[in-house]
Design a protein around this motif. Structure first.
Motif, mmCIF file in Angstrom:
data_model
loop_
_atom_site.group_PDB
_atom_site.id
_atom_site.type_symbol
_atom_site.label_atom_id
_atom_site.label_comp_id
_atom_site.label_asym_id
_atom_site.label_seq_id
_atom_site.Cartn_x
_atom_site.Cartn_y
_atom_site.Cartn_z
ATOM 1 N N TYR A 217 0.850 -1.194 0.000
ATOM 2 C CA TYR A 217 0.000 0.000 0.000
ATOM 3 C C TYR A 217 0.885 1.242 0.000
ATOM 4 N N GLU A 218 0.799 2.018 -1.070
ATOM 5 C CA GLU A 218 1.668 3.195 -1.213
ATOM 6 C C GLU A 218 1.587 4.118 -0.003
ATOM 7 N N ASP A 219 0.363 4.376 0.468
ATOM 8 C CA ASP A 219 0.197 5.370 1.520
ATOM 9 C C ASP A 219 0.494 4.837 2.924
ATOM 10 N N GLN A 220 0.903 3.565 3.027
ATOM 11 C CA GLN A 220 1.232 2.992 4.328
ATOM 12 C C GLN A 220 2.734 2.740 4.518
ATOM 13 N N ILE A 221 3.528 2.965 3.477
ATOM 14 C CA ILE A 221 4.973 2.740 3.590
ATOM 15 C C ILE A 221 5.562 3.813 4.509
ATOM 16 N N PRO A 222 6.262 3.417 5.593
ATOM 17 C CA PRO A 222 6.804 4.406 6.539
ATOM 18 C C PRO A 222 8.098 5.048 6.004
ATOM 19 N N SER A 291 -2.260 5.323 -3.999
ATOM 20 C CA SER A 291 -3.278 6.047 -3.229
ATOM 21 C C SER A 291 -4.470 6.437 -4.091
ATOM 22 N N ALA A 292 -4.261 6.557 -5.410
ATOM 23 C CA ALA A 292 -5.370 6.884 -6.315
ATOM 24 C C ALA A 292 -6.233 5.667 -6.633
#
Length: 307
Positions: A217-222, A291-292
């Protein structure tokens, strides 16, 4: 030649003894030494100009890193390191003061983790400075966590923040030993590895050993602040560095969704951040859910030592 293809060539041709529980293909080899005891073995070689630059760091930094890398391997199996042997090739005309500073760095971290240096070999020659650590560990009644246990439906978790380690973390990182042992003792971890080559490269090791695929998930990579800082210099995005940079030495694992929730909410890892960054799926590829909403295949990328 490629590092991983060469390792696979060796692996396919290596005969296996009956007391070898786990051989080539994981963070450590595991040997059955008695009816109720396992011995873990790992080795790491560091070379000036490849794994460190003595023009930019101290030899004490090098000694510390050499031990920390091997501790991280055993941490990835959820077990406990015990002793190490160290082999060193000093360039001709190295001073004894330099060698003693190296060992100060070694002892600084070895003593912290109660690891005894029990032997090794020291030579000199017309070559770059290099150091090799072989470390042994014990299972303490725990089953070593392999790379090969990932299951379809698993959540993918990672500790810490990723990317930009070359700005300093590659020398000063703290091995996730306490966290690795705590995870093994208190949860059902299906597969685990430490991130030395890069997130996608090391995730791919788990996928290959387990015969599965993954969606990240792109938006979960720290993404670490260091990755953001490095991106200004390189022109790559911070996400690129989080996915591809090596030597973060964080733990990457797969667990059931229920266990993932327990790990994140348990507090057993103290102030170490744990992120759910994806899921294990059928297939063999690594894909990214942006995210899109689009999902596209991405090529695993990280550091290879043979190029």
């Amino acid at each position: 030649m490629g590092e991983f293809s060469f390792i696979e060539w060796i692996r396919k041709r290596q005969k296996r003894r009956r007391d070898v529980v786990l051989g080539i293909g994981d963070d450590c080899a595991v040997i059955n030494v008695s009816s109720d005891r396992l011995c873990l073995i790992t080795t790491d070689m560091l070379v000036d100009g490849t794994h460190f630059d003595l023009k930019k760091c101290t030899v004490q930094d090098v000694g510390r890193k050499a031990i920390a890398c091997s501790i991280s391997d055993i941490a990835a199996m959820g077990c406990q390191p015990t002793v190490a042997v160290i082999s060193i090739c000093f360039p001709d005309h190295t001073t004894e003061a330099f060698a003693r500073k190296l060992y100060k760095g070694i002892w600084d971290i070895a003593d912290t983790y109660h690891i005894e240096i029990v032997g090794g070999d020291i030579i000199s020659g017309r070559s770059p400075f290099c150091i090799n650590v072989t470390m042994l560990g014990r299972d303490d009644g725990l089953k070593p966590i392999r790379r090969s246990g990932a299951r379809v439906g698993d959540a993918i978790l990672v500790t810490g923040m990723l990317g930009g380690a070359i700005l300093g973390k590659h020398l000063s990182f703290e091995p996730r030993l306490k966290e690795g042992v705590a995870l093994n003792k208190n949860f059902s971890i299906h597969a685990m590895i430490d991130i030395s080559d890069g997130l996608t490269a090391d995730l791919n090791h788990i996928l290959e050993e387990s015969g599965v695929g993954a969606v990240l998930y792109e938006d979960q990579i720290p993404v670490s602040p260091a990755a953001v800082e490095l991106s200004v210099e390189t022109g790559h995005t911070p996400l690129y560095h989080a996915l591809s940079d090596g030597e973060d030495y964080e733990l990457l694992m797969t667990v059931s969704p229920a266990q993932a929730k327990k790990i994140v909410s348990s507090g057993l890892l103290g102030d170490v951040k744990v992120s759910c960054i994806g899921e294990i799926v059928r297939g063999r590829s690594v894909r990214m859910k942006f995210s899109a909403g689009a999902i596209r295949r991405i090529k695993p990328h990280g550091y290879e030592h043979l190029q």
